[in-house]
Design a protein around this motif. Structure first.
Motif, PDB file in Angstrom:
ATOM      1  N   MET A 197       0.817  -1.209   0.000  1.00 23.66           N
ATOM      2  CA  MET A 197       0.000   0.000   0.000  1.00 23.66           C
ATOM      3  C   MET A 197       0.853   1.262   0.000  1.00 23.66           C
ATOM      4  SD  MET A 197      -3.077  -0.773  -0.446  1.00 23.66           S
ATOM      5  CE  MET A 197      -3.509   0.957  -0.404  1.00 23.66           C
ATOM      6  N   PHE A 198       2.073   1.186   0.538  1.00 27.87           N
ATOM      7  CA  PHE A 198       2.967   2.345   0.520  1.00 27.87           C
ATOM      8  C   PHE A 198       3.197   2.801  -0.923  1.00 27.87           C
ATOM      9  CE2 PHE A 198       7.380   3.892   0.009  1.00 27.87           C
ATOM     10  CZ  PHE A 198       7.275   5.068   0.740  1.00 27.87           C
ATOM     11  N   VAL A 199       3.352   1.823  -1.826  1.00 25.54           N
ATOM     12  CA  VAL A 199       3.561   2.152  -3.236  1.00 25.54           C
ATOM     13  C   VAL A 199       2.371   2.939  -3.780  1.00 25.54           C
ATOM     14  CG1 VAL A 199       4.081   1.214  -5.514  1.00 25.54           C
ATOM     15  CG2 VAL A 199       4.910   0.050  -3.482  1.00 25.54           C
ATOM     16  N   ALA A 200       1.183   2.645  -3.263  1.00 25.79           N
ATOM     17  CA  ALA A 200      -0.027   3.319  -3.745  1.00 25.79           C
ATOM     18  C   ALA A 200      -0.027   4.808  -3.427  1.00 25.79           C
ATOM     19  CB  ALA A 200      -1.262   2.661  -3.130  1.00 25.79           C
ATOM     20  N   TYR A 201       0.820   5.236  -2.489  1.00 30.28           N
ATOM     21  CA  TYR A 201       0.891   6.649  -2.120  1.00 30.28           C
ATOM     22  C   TYR A 201       2.034   7.399  -2.812  1.00 30.28           C
ATOM     23  CZ  TYR A 201      -2.305   6.004   1.867  1.00 30.28           C
ATOM     24  OH  TYR A 201      -3.407   5.757   2.665  1.00 30.28           O
ATOM     25  N   THR A 202       2.991   6.649  -3.382  1.00 25.27           N
ATOM     26  CA  THR A 202       4.259   7.288  -3.740  1.00 25.27           C
ATOM     27  C   THR A 202       4.228   8.145  -4.994  1.00 25.27           C
ATOM     28  OG1 THR A 202       4.931   5.192  -4.781  1.00 25.27           O
ATOM     29  CG2 THR A 202       5.691   5.623  -2.533  1.00 25.27           C
ATOM     30  N   GLY A 203       3.076   8.355  -5.574  1.00 30.51           N
ATOM     31  CA  GLY A 203       2.997   9.300  -6.681  1.00 30.51           C
ATOM     32  C   GLY A 203       3.353  10.720  -6.275  1.00 30.51           C
ATOM     33  N   TYR A 204       3.407  11.003  -4.960  1.00 36.27           N
ATOM     34  CA  TYR A 204       3.788  12.346  -4.533  1.00 36.27           C
ATOM     35  C   TYR A 204       5.197  12.690  -5.019  1.00 36.27           C
ATOM     36  CZ  TYR A 204       6.288   9.843  -0.840  1.00 36.27           C
ATOM     37  OH  TYR A 204       7.108   8.987  -0.156  1.00 36.27           O
ATOM     38  N   GLY A 205       6.028  11.666  -5.236  1.00 36.74           N
ATOM     39  CA  GLY A 205       7.375  11.917  -5.742  1.00 36.74           C
ATOM     40  C   GLY A 205       7.354  12.557  -7.117  1.00 36.74           C
ATOM     41  N   ARG A 206       6.225  12.425  -7.805  1.00 40.52           N
ATOM     42  CA  ARG A 206       6.038  13.058  -9.113  1.00 40.52           C
ATOM     43  C   ARG A 206       6.227  14.564  -9.015  1.00 40.52           C
ATOM     44  NH1 ARG A 206       6.028  15.227 -12.789  1.00 40.52           N
ATOM     45  NH2 ARG A 206       4.639  15.462 -14.560  1.00 40.52           N
ATOM     46  N   ILE A 207       5.811  15.147  -7.878  1.00 41.70           N
ATOM     47  CA  ILE A 207       5.968  16.594  -7.672  1.00 41.70           C
ATOM     48  C   ILE A 207       7.444  16.946  -7.566  1.00 41.70           C
ATOM     49  CG2 ILE A 207       5.401  18.529  -6.156  1.00 41.70           C
ATOM     50  CD1 ILE A 207       2.915  16.898  -5.259  1.00 41.70           C
ATOM     51  N   ALA A 208       8.204  16.106  -6.845  1.00 38.79           N
ATOM     52  CA  ALA A 208       9.631  16.374  -6.653  1.00 38.79           C
ATOM     53  C   ALA A 208      10.416  16.251  -7.953  1.00 38.79           C
ATOM     54  CB  ALA A 208      10.202  15.419  -5.607  1.00 38.79           C
ATOM     55  N   THR A 209      10.059  15.258  -8.798  1.00 36.66           N
ATOM     56  CA  THR A 209      10.810  15.071 -10.040  1.00 36.66           C
ATOM     57  C   THR A 209      10.636  16.233 -11.002  1.00 36.66           C
ATOM     58  OG1 THR A 209       9.017  13.856 -11.151  1.00 36.66           O
ATOM     59  CG2 THR A 209      10.606  12.555  -9.900  1.00 36.66           C
ATOM     60  N   MET A 210       9.612  17.083 -10.756  1.00 40.13           N
ATOM     61  CA  MET A 210       9.373  18.221 -11.626  1.00 40.13           C
ATOM     62  C   MET A 210       9.740  19.532 -10.938  1.00 40.13           C
ATOM     63  SD  MET A 210       5.904  17.119 -13.555  1.00 40.13           S
ATOM     64  CE  MET A 210       6.216  18.360 -14.795  1.00 40.13           C
ATOM     65  N   GLY A 211      10.687  19.453  -9.987  1.00 36.78           N
ATOM     66  CA  GLY A 211      11.083  20.636  -9.238  1.00 36.78           C
ATOM     67  C   GLY A 211      11.567  21.785 -10.090  1.00 36.78           C
ATOM     68  N   GLU A 212      12.057  21.471 -11.283  1.00 37.84           N
ATOM     69  CA  GLU A 212      12.569  22.504 -12.185  1.00 37.84           C
ATOM     70  C   GLU A 212      11.455  23.289 -12.859  1.00 37.84           C
ATOM     71  OE1 GLU A 212      15.159  22.303 -16.255  1.00 37.84           O
ATOM     72  OE2 GLU A 212      15.896  21.113 -14.554  1.00 37.84           O
ATOM     73  N   GLU A 213      10.220  22.759 -12.803  1.00 41.87           N
ATOM     74  CA  GLU A 213       9.128  23.363 -13.569  1.00 41.87           C
ATOM     75  C   GLU A 213       8.076  24.054 -12.705  1.00 41.87           C
ATOM     76  OE1 GLU A 213       8.170  20.454 -17.080  1.00 41.87           O
ATOM     77  OE2 GLU A 213       9.295  19.369 -15.542  1.00 41.87           O
ATOM     78  N   VAL A 214       8.260  24.088 -11.375  1.00 37.59           N
ATOM     79  CA  VAL A 214       7.283  24.755 -10.516  1.00 37.59           C
ATOM     80  C   VAL A 214       7.776  26.146 -10.136  1.00 37.59           C
ATOM     81  CG1 VAL A 214       6.408  22.591  -9.559  1.00 37.59           C
ATOM     82  CG2 VAL A 214       8.255  23.772  -8.376  1.00 37.59           C
ATOM     83  N   ARG A 215       6.829  27.053  -9.934  1.00 39.13           N
ATOM     84  CA  ARG A 215       7.163  28.401  -9.497  1.00 39.13           C
ATOM     85  C   ARG A 215       7.405  28.407  -7.988  1.00 39.13           C
ATOM     86  NH1 ARG A 215       2.559  29.249 -12.873  1.00 39.13           N
ATOM     87  NH2 ARG A 215       1.240  29.466 -11.024  1.00 39.13           N
ATOM     88  N   GLU A 216       8.376  29.199  -7.529  1.00 40.73           N
ATOM     89  CA  GLU A 216       8.719  29.320  -6.113  1.00 40.73           C
ATOM     90  C   GLU A 216       8.805  27.933  -5.462  1.00 40.73           C
ATOM     91  OE1 GLU A 216       6.729  32.585  -3.898  1.00 40.73           O
ATOM     92  OE2 GLU A 216       5.447  32.680  -5.670  1.00 40.73           O
ATOM     93  N   PRO A 217       9.749  27.096  -5.871  1.00 41.70           N
ATOM     94  CA  PRO A 217       9.799  25.696  -5.427  1.00 41.70           C
ATOM     95  C   PRO A 217       9.888  25.512  -3.912  1.00 41.70           C
ATOM     96  CG  PRO A 217      11.831  26.343  -6.547  1.00 41.70           C
ATOM     97  CD  PRO A 217      10.840  27.419  -6.802  1.00 41.70           C
ATOM     98  N   ARG A 218      10.565  26.403  -3.207  1.00 40.61           N
ATOM     99  CA  ARG A 218      10.715  26.219  -1.757  1.00 40.61           C
ATOM    100  C   ARG A 218       9.375  26.328  -1.031  1.00 40.61           C
ATOM    101  NH1 ARG A 218      14.916  25.536   1.520  1.00 40.61           N
ATOM    102  NH2 ARG A 218      14.804  26.242   3.671  1.00 40.61           N
ATOM    103  N   ARG A 219       8.443  27.079  -1.603  1.00 42.34           N
ATOM    104  CA  ARG A 219       7.110  27.190  -1.021  1.00 42.34           C
ATOM    105  C   ARG A 219       6.127  26.218  -1.679  1.00 42.34           C
ATOM    106  NH1 ARG A 219       2.339  29.533  -2.420  1.00 42.34           N
ATOM    107  NH2 ARG A 219       3.245  30.250  -4.388  1.00 42.34           N
TER     108      ARG A 219
END
Length: 421
Positions: A197-219
């Motif tokens: 079930m842990f794997v079922a949650y790990t899509g949140y890493g998708r946000i981290a892999t796109m750190g170069e494309e988000v505005r104001e990444p630290r926030r």
């Protein structure tokens, strides 16, 4: 000459939807059934424990992504804060696990779609799955903004179907939940179910892999991860409670044959609910596939920049919104796995690879300086310990395959290093 950077076009809302699109899919529609087959009613506890572990790991990922906001996720963090071989191992594990997961999502979409259309001819399964891979790869080629629009539509439809499932099912299953709460639980089975079930949650890493494309990444990155995990935890717990209330045996018997939640919804006896859930499963699989193509291409982009893989993978299109070669390679790789058509052990394989991947993530978090740290250091230690502990509960056969592929990847890494010199 340094490689050009991707444009920053995503805010908190868009990043949260990307996270939800990556999480709410195969996990909720398939893995709850698999976990119920292992732990029975204890799957509810497994969902809750996995949520806590995922939250811990998500916050640690957010710290790293906020401090080092580039495409590539733990692959980049491993290089920056640990060693090159740990960084490469993280990227290699991500590619292995998520490419197989993407193929599973494509085949899952095809199965649910054909069922919804009333088509029983299984020879259409692989062509339908390949069509989904081609169409979504073409969408990703058009850039992150259009991909985000498609993702928003998919996530909305999926959440509507799950909300209807919960609201219509809860009144029907409340009487049976009391009996479920008094049953004896098997701790080893719950821990194994928790790892899955842990794997079922790990899509949140998708946000981290796109750190170069988000505005104001630290926030943006920490906020998006926290919101995504809270919403997903509430949704998964509610779905698990309703599904188990409908019958844990019914749920586990349905896993792998059709959408388990669709089978549970049929037991409610309310016209249209099962069909809506089936439609939600179809859109969810599309959402997972879309987000995995996006995430995998960004990791390949990062690995091409470091020349762990051919440098052409780091090439961007003329508008600098898409790593076009990396996207194409990802699409082809997923299509090849779809052609095999046999990914029965994918979920457990993903569990092992993902747990080791996040163990490296937490190890990198321990190396953050006080000025880079957003949360207490003990959170990283807890994340590392929980990932390594849960990895021990994955099937031993998966251990052997996973370790063998890690060794193969490191041999390639050493070969590539000599080529660069």
């Amino acid at each position: 000459m340094s490689s050009p950077l991707l444009k920053r076009e995503i805010g908190v809302f868009g990043a949260t939807l990307m996270g939800l699109g990556s999480i709410v899919g195969t996990g909720v529609f398939v893995s709850i059934g698999i976990a119920a087959g292992i732990a029975g009613p204890g799957v509810i506890l497994a969902v809750a424990i996995a949520a806590l572990v995922a939250t811990c790991n998500g916050l640690n990922s957010a710290q790293l992504a906020a401090s080092h906001p580039v495409s590539g996720g733990t692959y980049e963090y491993g290089y920056k804060y640990l060693t090159p071989w740990l960084g490469f191992t993280a990227g290699w594990l991500f590619l292995l696990a998520k490419t197989a997961s993407a193929a599973t999502a494509a085949l899952g979409f095809a199965g649910y779609f054909l069922n919804a259309m009333g088509l029983s001819d299984r020879t259409l399964l692989i062509p339908t799955a390949l069509a989904a891979v081609v169409i979504l790869t073409l969408i990703v080629f058009t850039g992150i903004r259009r991909s985000n629009v498609a993702n928003t539509a998919i996530v909305s439809l999926t959440l509507i179907s799950l909300t209807v499932f919960i609201l219509t099912g809860l009144p029907k299953v409340i009487p049976s939940l009391t009996a479920t709460a008094t049953q004896n639980y098997n701790l080893p089975a719950i821990l194994q179910a928790t790892a899955l079930m842990f794997v079922a949650y790990t899509g949140y890493g998708r946000i981290a892999t796109m750190g170069e494309e988000v505005r104001e990444p630290r926030r943006t990155i920490p906020q998006a991860m926290i919101v995504t995990l809270i919403l997903t935890m509430i949704l998964y717990l509610a779905v698990a409670i309703v599904a188990v209330g409908a019958g844990a045996n019914l749920l586990s018997n349905a896993a792998g044959k059709t959408a388990p939640l669709e089978v549970a919804a049929r037991s409610f006896g309310i016209p249209g609910v099962a069909q809506l859930v089936a439609f939600g499963a179809v859109t969810a699989m599309l959402g997972v596939l879309l987000n995995l193509i996006l995430g995998l291409s960004r990791v390949l982009l990062a690995m091409g920049r470091r020349r762990d893989f051919p440098r052409i993978l780091a090439r961007l299109n003329s508008s600098q919104t898409t790593p076009d070669v990396a996207v194409g390679v990802v699409g082809v790789a997923i299509a090849l796995l779809v052609l095999i058509g046999d990914v029965k052990t994918t979920w457990s394989f993903s569990a092992f690879n993902v747990l080791i991947y996040y163990a490296i993530t937490n190890l990198a978090t321990l190396r953050l300086s006080p000025s880079e740290r957003l949360y207490p250091q003990w959170l990283a230690g807890m994340g590392l310990a929980s990932c390594l502990f849960l990895a021990f509960w994955v099937d031993r056969q998966i251990w052997a395959i996973g370790l063998g592929l890690i060794v193969a990847g490191l041999i390639w890494h050493d070969f590539a290093k000599h080529l660069r010199e």
